[in-house]
Design a protein around this motif. Structure first.
Motif: not given
Lengths: 185, 299
Positions: A7, A11, A16, A20
């Motif tokens: 992640l 991102k 992030t 998330d």
């Protein structure tokens, strides 16, 4: 933890959020905070986690009874395989750790969070030079020669500009690193 | 009443030597030297005026309590003779009359600097110069007081211990454990610089550690130099001169004022520490810049 690395590297650190990550790790946000007091703390743990994977690989190679040249070739292969099989580990290093230094300024400055890996690179270089397989030089140019070549290749792979499978280039990359280090008596 | 008690008899024999250990002995703390001279009977020392000659000692049958030898031994008479005989012959005669045999300094212990002399390859220390028969009369294994030179206190401490307790525990190289179990690093005033990897910029400064660039052997040299101090005031490392490892059996080494490194990493690390452990700690310590340790102590 791999999911968190993914992640973050996809991102970016700031885009992030803890929810998330909690979702990706299949736990509640509340429970997440039981482990990490902030996103920064999680990021610091993640860099230790990801470089320790490489540190363990290199430690295993360092302990083998093989020439330093073979160690360079083996580690290069292992590193590039990691780039291929678990891209998030290297991507996190390049796209989060190196790109958001302000997050890691405190308690993760210098080599603090990557010390296990740096130690193994030191041992690789020290033994090679002690056995006259590598020439004497300052530590940092030698360190940068290894990590620059490997990191650069991981970047090219991440950008998807390589024409062939990354493992195809392994011996050529290793040969370049070795030639930069080798002893010329 | 003390005068009636027979004092242990000491003979100081000189072999191939620069006289450095004698200088060291004569530079001892005056009170300690007096106590030593009051407690022992130094019947012969070539640099002091004594009633007894070396020839007398070689001929007469009287027992010697402590035979102290300064300097290396050779059987080659072309290089060294004393009282018309090879030093090894003179040594053997005296050892057969002695209870204790003590090597004073590195040369007597293992040959020291003289062992590097290429024109004579049989220069050695006492242990190698003597065989089982030669030392059969001794009541104690040969004691090696290594050092270039030996600290006078090491001589006194060893003699007083033997006088009182008859024996001293020795390490695997025949050195008294009480003195040589320590490292020169213990008590060094630069330890804080060592911990934080702040190196000294040059000789003679008050600041910085001498291990990284200047070849300091403190962390791998057995001696208590920084515990008992020299002339009661100082040591090499405290003064800003690296320890050159003069109490170890590989002394003198080549390039003693340089730290041998491989790609910037010290070839040898402190005794008993793995390279991996040392490098991990060093890498972390180097990350921090401690302002106080990077400033002059006296501005």
């Amino acid at each position: 933890m791999e999911n968190a690395l993914k992640l973050f590297s996809q991102k970016g650190f700031y885009n992030t959020t803890i929810p998330d990550i909690a979702k990706a790790m299949k736990m509640s946000v509340g429970n997440m905070y039981n482990y990490f007091s902030s996103k920064e703390e999680l990021a610091k743990f993640a860099i230790k986690y990801s470089t320790n994977i490489l540190a363990n690989d290199l430690r295993e190679i360092n302990q083998m009874e093989i020439s330093s040249r073979d160690k360079v070739f083996l580690f290069t292969r292992k590193y590039l395989e990691n780039v291929q099989d678990s891209p998030e580990v290297i991507e996190y290093f390049l796209r989060v750790y190196l790109s958001n230094r302000e997050v890691f300024n405190k308690d993760c400055e210098g080599f603090l969070c990557v010390s296990e890996f740096v130690t193994e690179v030191m041992i690789l270089l020290d033994e090679g030079a002690a056995k006259n397989e590598f020439r004497q030089q300052e530590f940092f140019p030698a360190f940068a020669m290894i990590m620059g070549a490997l990191g650069g290749f991981a970047f090219l792979s991440g950008e998807k500009v390589l024409e062939k499978d990354i493992a195809f280039y392994s011996d050529d990359v290793a040969e370049n690193i070795y030639r930069a280090l080798k002893y010329e008596g | 009443m003390n005068n009636k008690i027979k004092k242990p008899k000491i003979v100081w024999l000189q072999a191939i030597t620069c006289n450095g250990n004698t200088h060291s002995l004569l530079s001892a703390n005056a009170n300690r030297l007096k106590l030593f001279l009051d407690s022992f009977d130094l019947v012969y020392h070539p640099s002091l005026t004594t009633d007894t000659l070396l020839n007398d000692l070689l001929i007469e049958k009287n027992e010697i309590d402590f035979l102290l030898v300064e300097g290396a031994i050779t059987s080659n008479k072309d290089f060294f003779q004393i009282s018309d005989q090879g030093i090894n012959e003179a040594l053997k005669k005296l050892v057969l009359k002695s209870k204790y045999l003590i090597a004073i300094g590195s040369c007597a212990s293992y040959g020291g600097v003289h062992q590097k002399f290429e024109q004579n390859d049989d220069i050695c220390g006492l242990t190698d110069a003597l065989d089982e028969t030669d030392i059969s009369y001794l009541t104690h294994p040969i004691i090696n007081l290594t050092g270039c030179p030996v600290h006078p206190e090491w001589i006194f401490q060893t003699l007083f211990s033997l006088k009182e307790y008859k024996k001293v525990p020795l390490d695997e190289k025949g050195r008294p454990k009480e003195i040589y179990s320590y490292l020169a690093h213990h008590g060094c005033t630069r330890n804080e610089y060592f911990e934080w990897k702040v190196e000294a910029k040059s000789f003679g400064l008050k600041e910085g550690c001498l291990f990284y660039e200047q070849g300091c052997r403190g962390p791998m040299t057995h001696s208590n130099c920084n515990k008992i101090l020299w002339n009661d005031v100082n040591t090499k490392t405290r003064a800003g001169m690296p320890c050159i490892g003069c109490t170890e059996f590989d002394f003198p080494r080549n390039n003693m004022l340089e730290t041998k490194k491989n790609i910037g990493i010290p070839d040898e690390v402190p005794l008993g520490v793995t390279k991996r452990a040392y490098l991990s700690l060093a890498g972390v310590a180097k990350t921090f810049k401690i302002d106080r340790l990077n400033e002059k102590i006296i501005k």
